[in-house]
Design a protein around this motif. Structure first.
Motif, PDB file in Angstrom:
ATOM      1  N   ALA A 177     -55.994  34.694 -24.936  1.00  0.00           N
ATOM      2  CA  ALA A 177     -54.584  34.627 -24.533  1.00  0.00           C
ATOM      3  C   ALA A 177     -53.841  35.917 -24.796  1.00  0.00           C
ATOM      4  N   ASP A 178     -52.822  36.156 -23.966  1.00  0.00           N
ATOM      5  CA  ASP A 178     -51.773  37.143 -24.235  1.00  0.00           C
ATOM      6  C   ASP A 178     -52.257  38.585 -24.325  1.00  0.00           C
ATOM      7  N   ALA A 179     -53.304  38.923 -23.615  1.00  0.00           N
ATOM      8  CA  ALA A 179     -53.799  40.294 -23.666  1.00  0.00           C
ATOM      9  C   ALA A 179     -52.999  41.205 -22.750  1.00  0.00           C
ATOM     10  N   GLU A 180     -53.011  42.486 -23.060  1.00  0.00           N
ATOM     11  CA  GLU A 180     -52.527  43.498 -22.140  1.00  0.00           C
ATOM     12  C   GLU A 180     -53.631  44.522 -21.971  1.00  0.00           C
ATOM     13  N   VAL A 181     -53.683  45.148 -20.808  1.00  0.00           N
ATOM     14  CA  VAL A 181     -54.714  46.138 -20.545  1.00  0.00           C
ATOM     15  C   VAL A 181     -54.178  47.521 -20.895  1.00  0.00           C
ATOM     16  N   VAL A 182     -54.835  48.183 -21.825  1.00  0.00           N
ATOM     17  CA  VAL A 182     -54.460  49.533 -22.240  1.00  0.00           C
ATOM     18  C   VAL A 182     -55.651  50.445 -21.997  1.00  0.00           C
ATOM     19  N   ASP A 183     -55.473  51.395 -21.091  1.00  0.00           N
ATOM     20  CA  ASP A 183     -56.551  52.317 -20.736  1.00  0.00           C
ATOM     21  C   ASP A 183     -57.834  51.570 -20.379  1.00  0.00           C
ATOM     22  N   GLY A 184     -57.673  50.476 -19.651  1.00  0.00           N
ATOM     23  CA  GLY A 184     -58.830  49.731 -19.157  1.00  0.00           C
ATOM     24  C   GLY A 184     -59.437  48.742 -20.121  1.00  0.00           C
ATOM     25  N   VAL A 185     -58.857  48.590 -21.316  1.00  0.00           N
ATOM     26  CA  VAL A 185     -59.417  47.691 -22.337  1.00  0.00           C
ATOM     27  C   VAL A 185     -58.426  46.567 -22.613  1.00  0.00           C
ATOM     28  N   GLU A 186     -58.902  45.317 -22.585  1.00  0.00           N
ATOM     29  CA  GLU A 186     -58.060  44.196 -22.980  1.00  0.00           C
ATOM     30  C   GLU A 186     -57.661  44.376 -24.448  1.00  0.00           C
ATOM     31  N   SER A 187     -56.362  44.373 -24.707  1.00  0.00           N
ATOM     32  CA  SER A 187     -55.873  44.725 -26.046  1.00  0.00           C
ATOM     33  C   SER A 187     -54.786  43.775 -26.519  1.00  0.00           C
ATOM     34  N   TRP A 188     -54.709  43.642 -27.849  1.00  0.00           N
ATOM     35  CA  TRP A 188     -53.642  42.903 -28.521  1.00  0.00           C
ATOM     36  C   TRP A 188     -53.048  43.860 -29.548  1.00  0.00           C
ATOM     37  N   LEU A 189     -51.815  44.291 -29.305  1.00  0.00           N
ATOM     38  CA  LEU A 189     -51.217  45.341 -30.115  1.00  0.00           C
ATOM     39  C   LEU A 189     -50.063  44.793 -30.955  1.00  0.00           C
ATOM     40  N   TYR A 190     -50.047  45.175 -32.204  1.00  0.00           N
ATOM     41  CA  TYR A 190     -49.060  44.703 -33.164  1.00  0.00           C
ATOM     42  C   TYR A 190     -48.179  45.867 -33.624  1.00  0.00           C
ATOM     43  N   GLU A 191     -47.013  45.515 -34.139  1.00  0.00           N
ATOM     44  CA  GLU A 191     -46.069  46.516 -34.634  1.00  0.00           C
ATOM     45  C   GLU A 191     -46.113  46.566 -36.160  1.00  0.00           C
ATOM     46  N   SER A 192     -46.127  47.772 -36.704  1.00  0.00           N
ATOM     47  CA  SER A 192     -45.945  47.922 -38.148  1.00  0.00           C
ATOM     48  C   SER A 192     -44.449  47.904 -38.440  1.00  0.00           C
ATOM     49  N   GLN A 193     -44.085  47.671 -39.705  1.00  0.00           N
ATOM     50  CA  GLN A 193     -42.676  47.612 -40.089  1.00  0.00           C
ATOM     51  C   GLN A 193     -42.434  48.476 -41.316  1.00  0.00           C
ATOM     52  N   GLU A 194     -41.346  49.234 -41.277  1.00  0.00           N
ATOM     53  CA  GLU A 194     -40.930  49.950 -42.474  1.00  0.00           C
ATOM     54  C   GLU A 194     -40.160  48.984 -43.365  1.00  0.00           C
ATOM     55  N   VAL A 195     -40.604  48.863 -44.602  1.00  0.00           N
ATOM     56  CA  VAL A 195     -39.996  47.911 -45.532  1.00  0.00           C
ATOM     57  C   VAL A 195     -39.321  48.684 -46.653  1.00  0.00           C
ATOM     58  N   THR A 196     -38.034  48.399 -46.869  1.00  0.00           N
ATOM     59  CA  THR A 196     -37.277  49.014 -47.954  1.00  0.00           C
ATOM     60  C   THR A 196     -36.982  47.953 -49.008  1.00  0.00           C
ATOM     61  N   VAL A 197     -36.284  48.345 -50.055  1.00  0.00           N
ATOM     62  CA  VAL A 197     -35.951  47.398 -51.109  1.00  0.00           C
ATOM     63  C   VAL A 197     -35.093  46.253 -50.566  1.00  0.00           C
ATOM     64  N   ASP A 198     -34.337  46.511 -49.507  1.00  0.00           N
ATOM     65  CA  ASP A 198     -33.469  45.481 -48.931  1.00  0.00           C
ATOM     66  C   ASP A 198     -34.229  44.453 -48.104  1.00  0.00           C
ATOM     67  N   THR A 199     -35.439  44.795 -47.676  1.00  0.00           N
ATOM     68  CA  THR A 199     -36.193  43.883 -46.799  1.00  0.00           C
ATOM     69  C   THR A 199     -37.513  43.414 -47.411  1.00  0.00           C
ATOM     70  N   LEU A 200     -37.716  43.706 -48.680  1.00  0.00           N
ATOM     71  CA  LEU A 200     -38.964  43.305 -49.331  1.00  0.00           C
ATOM     72  C   LEU A 200     -39.199  41.799 -49.236  1.00  0.00           C
ATOM     73  N   THR A 201     -38.157  41.030 -49.565  1.00  0.00           N
ATOM     74  CA  THR A 201     -38.351  39.580 -49.584  1.00  0.00           C
ATOM     75  C   THR A 201     -38.380  38.990 -48.181  1.00  0.00           C
ATOM     76  N   SER A 202     -37.521  39.464 -47.290  1.00  0.00           N
ATOM     77  CA  SER A 202     -37.473  38.887 -45.947  1.00  0.00           C
ATOM     78  C   SER A 202     -38.756  39.158 -45.174  1.00  0.00           C
ATOM     79  N   VAL A 203     -39.358  40.320 -45.374  1.00  0.00           N
ATOM     80  CA  VAL A 203     -40.578  40.657 -44.644  1.00  0.00           C
ATOM     81  C   VAL A 203     -41.821  40.200 -45.400  1.00  0.00           C
ATOM     82  N   LEU A 204     -41.999  40.674 -46.611  1.00  0.00           N
ATOM     83  CA  LEU A 204     -43.261  40.441 -47.313  1.00  0.00           C
ATOM     84  C   LEU A 204     -43.353  39.036 -47.912  1.00  0.00           C
ATOM     85  N   VAL A 205     -42.319  38.624 -48.622  1.00  0.00           N
ATOM     86  CA  VAL A 205     -42.337  37.273 -49.188  1.00  0.00           C
ATOM     87  C   VAL A 205     -42.174  36.248 -48.075  1.00  0.00           C
ATOM     88  N   GLY A 206     -41.279  36.526 -47.142  1.00  0.00           N
ATOM     89  CA  GLY A 206     -41.032  35.602 -46.040  1.00  0.00           C
ATOM     90  C   GLY A 206     -42.249  35.337 -45.186  1.00  0.00           C
TER      91      GLY A 206
END
Length: 230
Positions: A177-206
């Protein structure tokens, strides 16, 4: 990069997808670059294995650890082929060193970094995985203490489970499911997130990456109280 969207034709749920398939015990070979590297961002072996076993009744996962050595991983790739693996998921030591594996008829899923010739790829939209000293918990505690301004969170668990789903879809001979083709290859791409002291709990603990107890124990306990986290 050239991208095209593939419609979601089948969704792999956490329920048995395969009651039986190729052979009596379909095998997913997981080739890990270095299982002892606590800072590895590409794969969570336990979550990968649990996902395969949850979605395929008879499947087993065979883990090969190259311990950071490209020559060892090449040998392990040949061993996986020789032991009748039905699909290979590889976290490469050297992306250009596995041409023998990708040149065979064995389906290959790249995880973390794209091995040329792979059939499918699970990784980050931004390209290569960012480096980090130690685990997510260690990095988060450094941010909490003010030793670092931020850390980069990579959704390793989600990527590992997706790679497991893609491997099982190969075994079931169904589209993933949900693939996209990138340079001819079926791919599933995720985003990294910058986490600061203000978002530690919402991102990592959450997201269940770390627990508040682990984050706020020992030398970080007073800091958590000061910031209103405990």
């Amino acid at each position: 990069m050239l991208r095209a969207r593939i419609p979601a034709l089948v969704i792999v749920a956490v329920a048995p997808l395969l009651a039986g398939c190729v052979g009596d015990e379909p095998t997913v070979a997981l080739l890990v670059a270095d299982g002892s590297d606590a800072s590895s961002r590409a794969v969570d072996v336990a979550r990968f294995t649990d996902r395969v076993e949850a979605t395929c009744d008879e499947c087993r996962v065979q883990v090969f650890d190259a311990e950071g050595d490209a020559a060892t991983q090449k040998s392990q790739a040949r061993q996986a082929e020789a032991t009748s693996a039905d699909v290979v998921v590889v976290v490469p030591v050297d992306t250009d060193g596995l041409d023998t594996l990708t040149g065979s008829d064995l389906p290959v899923v790249s995880l973390g970094e794209l091995v040329p010739g792979s059939d499918r790829f699970v990784g980050l939209a931004g390209g290569a995985l960012p480096t980090q000293r130690g685990t997510d918990l260690a990095a988060a505690r450094e941010v909490l203490l003010g030793d670092e301004e931020a850390m980069t969170y990579v959704p390793t668990g989600a990527m590992s489970e997706r790679a497991a789903d893609v491997a099982v879809a190969f075994l079931a001979d169904t589209p993933a499911a949900d693939a996209e083709v990138v340079d001819g290859v079926e791919s599933w791409l995720y985003e990294s997130q910058e986490v600061t002291v203000d978002t530690l709990t919402s991102v990592l603990v959450g997201q269940g990456v770390v627990t508040l107890d682990d984050l706020c124990s020992g030398e970080t306990a007073k800091r958590c109280v000061r910031l209103g986290l405990r």
